[in-house]
Design a protein around this motif. Structure first.
Motif, PDB file in Angstrom:
ATOM      1  N   GLY A  40       0.834  -1.202   0.000  1.00 48.11           N
ATOM      2  CA  GLY A  40       0.000   0.000   0.000  1.00 48.11           C
ATOM      3  C   GLY A  40       0.865   1.246   0.000  1.00 48.11           C
ATOM      4  O   GLY A  40       1.914   1.296  -0.624  1.00 48.11           O
ATOM      5  N   SER A  41       0.450   2.239   0.738  1.00 48.53           N
ATOM      6  CA  SER A  41       1.199   3.492   0.802  1.00 48.53           C
ATOM      7  C   SER A  41       2.554   3.272   1.472  1.00 48.53           C
ATOM      8  O   SER A  41       2.640   2.665   2.533  1.00 48.53           O
ATOM      9  CB  SER A  41       0.387   4.535   1.584  1.00 48.53           C
ATOM     10  OG  SER A  41       1.134   5.713   1.764  1.00 48.53           O
ATOM     11  N   LEU A  42       3.605   3.777   0.851  1.00 51.15           N
ATOM     12  CA  LEU A  42       4.929   3.708   1.462  1.00 51.15           C
ATOM     13  C   LEU A  42       5.059   4.867   2.444  1.00 51.15           C
ATOM     14  O   LEU A  42       5.697   5.890   2.172  1.00 51.15           O
ATOM     15  CB  LEU A  42       6.020   3.758   0.390  1.00 51.15           C
ATOM     16  CG  LEU A  42       6.410   2.418  -0.257  1.00 51.15           C
ATOM     17  CD1 LEU A  42       5.217   1.787  -0.951  1.00 51.15           C
ATOM     18  CD2 LEU A  42       7.553   2.596  -1.239  1.00 51.15           C
ATOM     19  N   ASP A  43       4.403   4.708   3.588  1.00 57.44           N
ATOM     20  CA  ASP A  43       4.253   5.791   4.552  1.00 57.44           C
ATOM     21  C   ASP A  43       5.159   5.665   5.774  1.00 57.44           C
ATOM     22  O   ASP A  43       5.029   6.435   6.726  1.00 57.44           O
ATOM     23  CB  ASP A  43       2.798   5.896   5.007  1.00 57.44           C
ATOM     24  CG  ASP A  43       2.278   4.587   5.589  1.00 57.44           C
ATOM     25  OD1 ASP A  43       3.056   3.630   5.718  1.00 57.44           O
ATOM     26  OD2 ASP A  43       1.067   4.529   5.898  1.00 57.44           O
ATOM     27  N   SER A  44       6.058   4.659   5.764  1.00 55.19           N
ATOM     28  CA  SER A  44       6.988   4.436   6.882  1.00 55.19           C
ATOM     29  C   SER A  44       6.293   3.984   8.157  1.00 55.19           C
ATOM     30  O   SER A  44       6.874   4.045   9.234  1.00 55.19           O
ATOM     31  CB  SER A  44       7.818   5.706   7.175  1.00 55.19           C
ATOM     32  OG  SER A  44       8.507   6.139   6.031  1.00 55.19           O
ATOM     33  N   ILE A  45       5.054   3.515   8.032  1.00 58.30           N
ATOM     34  CA  ILE A  45       4.297   3.031   9.182  1.00 58.30           C
ATOM     35  C   ILE A  45       3.935   1.565   8.954  1.00 58.30           C
ATOM     36  O   ILE A  45       3.291   1.228   7.963  1.00 58.30           O
ATOM     37  CB  ILE A  45       3.016   3.864   9.399  1.00 58.30           C
ATOM     38  CG1 ILE A  45       3.370   5.334   9.638  1.00 58.30           C
ATOM     39  CG2 ILE A  45       2.212   3.313  10.572  1.00 58.30           C
ATOM     40  CD1 ILE A  45       2.155   6.254   9.669  1.00 58.30           C
ATOM     41  N   PHE A  46       4.349   0.699   9.856  1.00 60.17           N
ATOM     42  CA  PHE A  46       4.083  -0.735   9.735  1.00 60.17           C
ATOM     43  C   PHE A  46       2.669  -1.001  10.252  1.00 60.17           C
ATOM     44  O   PHE A  46       2.453  -1.207  11.436  1.00 60.17           O
ATOM     45  CB  PHE A  46       5.105  -1.532  10.553  1.00 60.17           C
ATOM     46  CG  PHE A  46       5.180  -2.996  10.212  1.00 60.17           C
ATOM     47  CD1 PHE A  46       4.032  -3.785  10.188  1.00 60.17           C
ATOM     48  CD2 PHE A  46       6.388  -3.598   9.931  1.00 60.17           C
ATOM     49  CE1 PHE A  46       4.094  -5.134   9.881  1.00 60.17           C
ATOM     50  CE2 PHE A  46       6.477  -4.956   9.630  1.00 60.17           C
ATOM     51  CZ  PHE A  46       5.318  -5.725   9.613  1.00 60.17           C
ATOM     52  N   GLY A  47       1.710  -0.976   9.331  1.00 58.81           N
ATOM     53  CA  GLY A  47       0.317  -1.211   9.680  1.00 58.81           C
ATOM     54  C   GLY A  47      -0.215  -2.492   9.064  1.00 58.81           C
ATOM     55  O   GLY A  47       0.551  -3.381   8.673  1.00 58.81           O
ATOM     56  N   LYS A  48      -1.524  -2.562   8.940  1.00 64.10           N
ATOM     57  CA  LYS A  48      -2.188  -3.774   8.472  1.00 64.10           C
ATOM     58  C   LYS A  48      -1.762  -4.163   7.057  1.00 64.10           C
ATOM     59  O   LYS A  48      -1.528  -5.343   6.771  1.00 64.10           O
ATOM     60  CB  LYS A  48      -3.698  -3.578   8.520  1.00 64.10           C
ATOM     61  CG  LYS A  48      -4.505  -4.805   8.117  1.00 64.10           C
ATOM     62  CD  LYS A  48      -5.999  -4.538   8.226  1.00 64.10           C
ATOM     63  CE  LYS A  48      -6.795  -5.764   7.796  1.00 64.10           C
ATOM     64  NZ  LYS A  48      -8.261  -5.509   7.871  1.00 64.10           N
ATOM     65  N   ALA A  49      -1.664  -3.172   6.176  1.00 68.56           N
ATOM     66  CA  ALA A  49      -1.332  -3.475   4.781  1.00 68.56           C
ATOM     67  C   ALA A  49       0.092  -4.008   4.653  1.00 68.56           C
ATOM     68  O   ALA A  49       0.351  -4.952   3.898  1.00 68.56           O
ATOM     69  CB  ALA A  49      -1.519  -2.236   3.913  1.00 68.56           C
ATOM     70  N   THR A  50       1.021  -3.406   5.379  1.00 76.40           N
ATOM     71  CA  THR A  50       2.405  -3.884   5.349  1.00 76.40           C
ATOM     72  C   THR A  50       2.491  -5.287   5.949  1.00 76.40           C
ATOM     73  O   THR A  50       3.184  -6.164   5.411  1.00 76.40           O
ATOM     74  CB  THR A  50       3.320  -2.925   6.132  1.00 76.40           C
ATOM     75  OG1 THR A  50       3.262  -1.638   5.522  1.00 76.40           O
ATOM     76  CG2 THR A  50       4.764  -3.409   6.121  1.00 76.40           C
ATOM     77  N   GLU A  51       1.788  -5.510   7.043  1.00 78.26           N
ATOM     78  CA  GLU A  51       1.784  -6.825   7.679  1.00 78.26           C
ATOM     79  C   GLU A  51       1.241  -7.900   6.737  1.00 78.26           C
ATOM     80  O   GLU A  51       1.792  -8.998   6.629  1.00 78.26           O
ATOM     81  CB  GLU A  51       0.939  -6.775   8.953  1.00 78.26           C
ATOM     82  CG  GLU A  51       0.941  -8.073   9.747  1.00 78.26           C
ATOM     83  CD  GLU A  51       0.089  -7.980  11.003  1.00 78.26           C
ATOM     84  OE1 GLU A  51       0.617  -8.186  12.100  1.00 78.26           O
ATOM     85  OE2 GLU A  51      -1.127  -7.693  10.865  1.00 78.26           O
ATOM     86  N   SER A  52       0.156  -7.561   6.024  1.00 76.47           N
ATOM     87  CA  SER A  52      -0.448  -8.510   5.093  1.00 76.47           C
ATOM     88  C   SER A  52       0.501  -8.825   3.936  1.00 76.47           C
ATOM     89  O   SER A  52       0.661  -9.982   3.537  1.00 76.47           O
ATOM     90  CB  SER A  52      -1.764  -7.949   4.558  1.00 76.47           C
ATOM     91  OG  SER A  52      -2.340  -8.822   3.619  1.00 76.47           O
ATOM     92  N   ALA A  53       1.138  -7.775   3.390  1.00 78.30           N
ATOM     93  CA  ALA A  53       2.078  -7.986   2.286  1.00 78.30           C
ATOM     94  C   ALA A  53       3.263  -8.835   2.738  1.00 78.30           C
ATOM     95  O   ALA A  53       3.718  -9.725   2.007  1.00 78.30           O
ATOM     96  CB  ALA A  53       2.559  -6.636   1.753  1.00 78.30           C
TER      97      ALA A  53
END
Length: 324
Positions: A284-297
């Motif tokens: 998702g957004s490369l926002d430097s925040i490890f959230g749900k989308a980063t975790e899923s990827a």
């Protein structure tokens, strides 16, 4: 102080969500840039919208329930005629926009000449404007469906969208997913076609780590090496690991790797997000925040590489991302 273009772009990326179609997203950002060059400051307020979010909007000023849950909210004004599944937003092919003041602090909702100029720019880029509708006028709304109807979208058909502008010297064809994009992870980056997210990664690597990359949007070994340099730099800066910053992955770089997991924020998280994107697992957004989308990827990447899918980026995950 005048609001910066990057501020408007960053705000808009967050509002569009990770379920937005890549062509729609790139076109929206191009619209913001063109408007900015004309002294018009525009921001996206909405992009991908889940069925539940749509139900909440439809429930404003109405008695309405969806899948057994009451979404009635008579205290708020009517804002949409679309039920869940009846909005192009639900499939990631629509955005809403508004204008902001010169300093970016005040939203401006008056449909004036500047507002209509933004709509014209959007139409030049392939959008259809809700202000042109013959019935209910939806002035903030822009959509790009490739001629498909609600029924066709609901049946699983997806438009074959292409960008109407150039990045560098090539016309970009970012394609379109064949099925609805999941909220957590969108499509893989296109290769060899001037991918706009790869351009963003290359620009960040150049400005933050002085990597001197050609910002062509084409992922390759030089971009990957630059990411390794960024990783080595951050390990040295944040954890005093005293690594040689050479852009090469090996045992000396792997040994001091720290674990990055949900809740983390900062440059290491950005490096992880960029590496996942280049590997074909969009966070998702490369926002430097490890959230749900980063975790899923990350979890999908770990499963694909057949390593422990613990949703945490440690030595094994970084090795798979950067080795060879």
């Amino acid at each position: 102080m005048k609001v910066t273009l990057q501020t408007l772009l960053d705000r808009s990326v967050k509002k569009m969500g990770v379920g937005i179609n890549s062509v729609v997203k790139a076109s929206a950002l191009e619209m913001i840039k063109r408007a900015y060059n004309e002294g018009i400051y525009v921001q996206i307020s909405s992009g991908y919208r889940s069925m539940e979010e749509q139900a909440a909007l439809y429930g404003q000023s109405r008695l309405y329930s969806y899948k057994g849950k009451n979404y009635s909210n008579l205290a708020k004004p009517k804002v949409t005629q679309a039920k869940p599944g009846q909005s192009i937003h639900n499939y990631g092919y629509a955005i809403d926009y508004f204008l902001v003041s010169d300093d970016g602090k005040t939203a401006l909702w008056t449909v004036n000449a500047k507002w209509r100029r933004v709509a014209d720019i959007g139409k030049e880029l392939g959008f259809k404007w809700g202000g042109d509708w013959t019935g209910f006028k939806d002035y903030p709304h822009l959509e790009m469906t490739g001629g498909l109807s609600f029924a066709q979208l609901q049946a699983g058909k997806r438009p074959n969208l292409t960008l109407k502008f150039k990045t560098g010297t090539e016309v970009v064809d970012a394609g379109s997913p064949k099925k609805e994009v999941a909220p957590e992870v969108s499509k893989k980056p296109s290769k060899g076609k001037g991918d706009i997210t790869v351009i963003s990664i290359q620009k960040t690597l150049n400005s933050r780590y002085r990597c001197n990359l050609i910002e062509d949007g084409i992922p390759g070994p030089k971009t990957k090496s630059a990411l390794i340099k960024a990783l080595q730099t951050e390990l040295n800066k944040q954890f005093n690991k005293k690594l040689v910053v050479d852009g090469k992955w090996g045992p000396k770089t792997k040994a001091p790797i720290v674990t990055v997991q949900k809740g983390a924020k900062g440059n290491l998280t950005w490096i992880l997000q960029a590496a996942l994107y280049l590997a074909g697992f969009n966070p998702g957004s490369l926002d430097s925040i490890f959230g749900k989308a980063t975790e899923s990827a990350l979890e999908k990447f770990q499963k694909a590489k057949k390593i422990t899918a613990d949703k945490k980026a440690g030595k094994a995950s970084f090795a798979e991302l950067f080795a060879a």
